[in-house]
Design an enzyme around this catalytic site. Sequence first.
Site, PDB file in Angstrom:
ATOM      1  N   ASP A   1      14.126  -2.916  -1.363  1.00 36.38           N
ATOM      2  CA  ASP A   1      13.854  -2.082  -2.539  1.00 36.38           C
ATOM      3  C   ASP A   1      12.368  -1.982  -2.851  1.00 36.38           C
ATOM      4  O   ASP A   1      11.977  -1.267  -3.782  1.00 36.38           O
ATOM      5  CB  ASP A   1      14.582  -2.637  -3.766  1.00 36.38           C
ATOM      6  CG  ASP A   1      16.081  -2.459  -3.665  1.00 36.38           C
ATOM      7  OD1 ASP A   1      16.513  -1.516  -2.963  1.00 36.38           O
ATOM      8  OD2 ASP A   1      16.814  -3.259  -4.263  1.00 36.38           O
ATOM      9  N   GLU A   2      11.532  -2.693  -2.105  1.00 42.71           N
ATOM     10  CA  GLU A   2      10.091  -2.621  -2.362  1.00 42.71           C
ATOM     11  C   GLU A   2       9.397  -1.846  -1.235  1.00 42.71           C
ATOM     12  O   GLU A   2       9.147  -0.666  -1.368  1.00 42.71           O
ATOM     13  CB  GLU A   2       9.518  -4.034  -2.524  1.00 42.71           C
ATOM     14  CG  GLU A   2      10.079  -4.730  -3.775  1.00 42.71           C
ATOM     15  CD  GLU A   2       9.390  -6.031  -4.104  1.00 42.71           C
ATOM     16  OE1 GLU A   2       8.173  -6.152  -3.923  1.00 42.71           O
ATOM     17  OE2 GLU A   2      10.092  -6.968  -4.552  1.00 42.71           O
ATOM     18  N   MET A   3       9.133  -2.484  -0.090  1.00 46.09           N
ATOM     19  CA  MET A   3       8.436  -1.770   0.981  1.00 46.09           C
ATOM     20  C   MET A   3       9.306  -1.574   2.221  1.00 46.09           C
ATOM     21  O   MET A   3       8.965  -0.793   3.096  1.00 46.09           O
ATOM     22  CB  MET A   3       7.134  -2.492   1.311  1.00 46.09           C
ATOM     23  CG  MET A   3       6.244  -2.620   0.058  1.00 46.09           C
ATOM     24  SD  MET A   3       4.652  -3.367   0.343  1.00 46.09           S
ATOM     25  CE  MET A   3       3.716  -1.930   0.822  1.00 46.09           C
TER      26      MET A   3
END
Length: 309
Positions: free
Chosen positions: A116-118
């Site tokens: 969900d981030e990178m």
Amino acid sequence: MFKRLIVFFSFVLLYAEPISPIPLKVKYNEDKALLGKMLFFDPILSADNKVSCASCHSPKYGGADNKRFSIGVFGRVDEPMNSPTVYNAVFNCWQFWNGRAKNLFEQAKMANEDPDEMGMTPKKLEEKLNKNNKYKKLFSLVYKKEYITYDMVFDAIAEFEKALITPNCRFDKYLRGNKNAITEQEKRGYFLFKSYGCITCHNGRNLGGNSFQKLGVLTVDVKIPRGRDRFEVTHIPYDKYVYKVPTLRNIALTAPYFHDGSVKNLKEAIAKMGVLNLGVKIPAEDIKDIEAFLKTLTGETPAIIKNMQ
């Protein structure tokens, strides 16, 4: 004996100095840090080439962002935790709200691999960077190696993050002896901050970052979603609703507040913490004074990014 101890600790909290100024400089490897700076702001590190570390840790918002939840790769909402500031994170004893990373290097790698981030993998990132002539040349100059490894990338980013300190806030100047650096209202706010017991958790160089505490220790009616708390790391039932105490450095720049970003402003945050963790309803006038004190904690922009403002 017990009463003597209470008197002793009350005296220490009120009149000893439990906060120390941020140093004016810290040691770091400048070549690595400048390479890390380039990587920190480059979306090439993400799976969709649209998200950089700075997307969630922006200089515009005191090293955090102004959202309840950050937006990660492919437009995914990075719930359920609010993005903490990266400024002065070098002084934290652990990273992330639940302390699952023990240092900046680990934190940056975990964020890079989080879907969900990178959303990256070590293999994909090494492939991308080793096809990039600019980075091939820069890594060769700094690390003296022809192949860019995953660990080199986060070693450089962690070195850059070490440099993200914000010295010389007005309160630090006060601590260093300039008694006119803060106003009478701000001094009163600091005295109240200690008197109510906020200082019990928010102390030390970073006014936080050095302990874990339970949110709602004085109530069973928290009404805030738990999210990723210390229980995720320890699996100890008591650690539900336990989080790393957040730093209060630059707190005026990093709204919204609390682990889930559900609190919009400082006055609301002070009032809620009074009820949840101090067991008191803090009067409005005292909240104003404490807020005024907290606003003295805004330091200088880190020297390594000053020209980017």
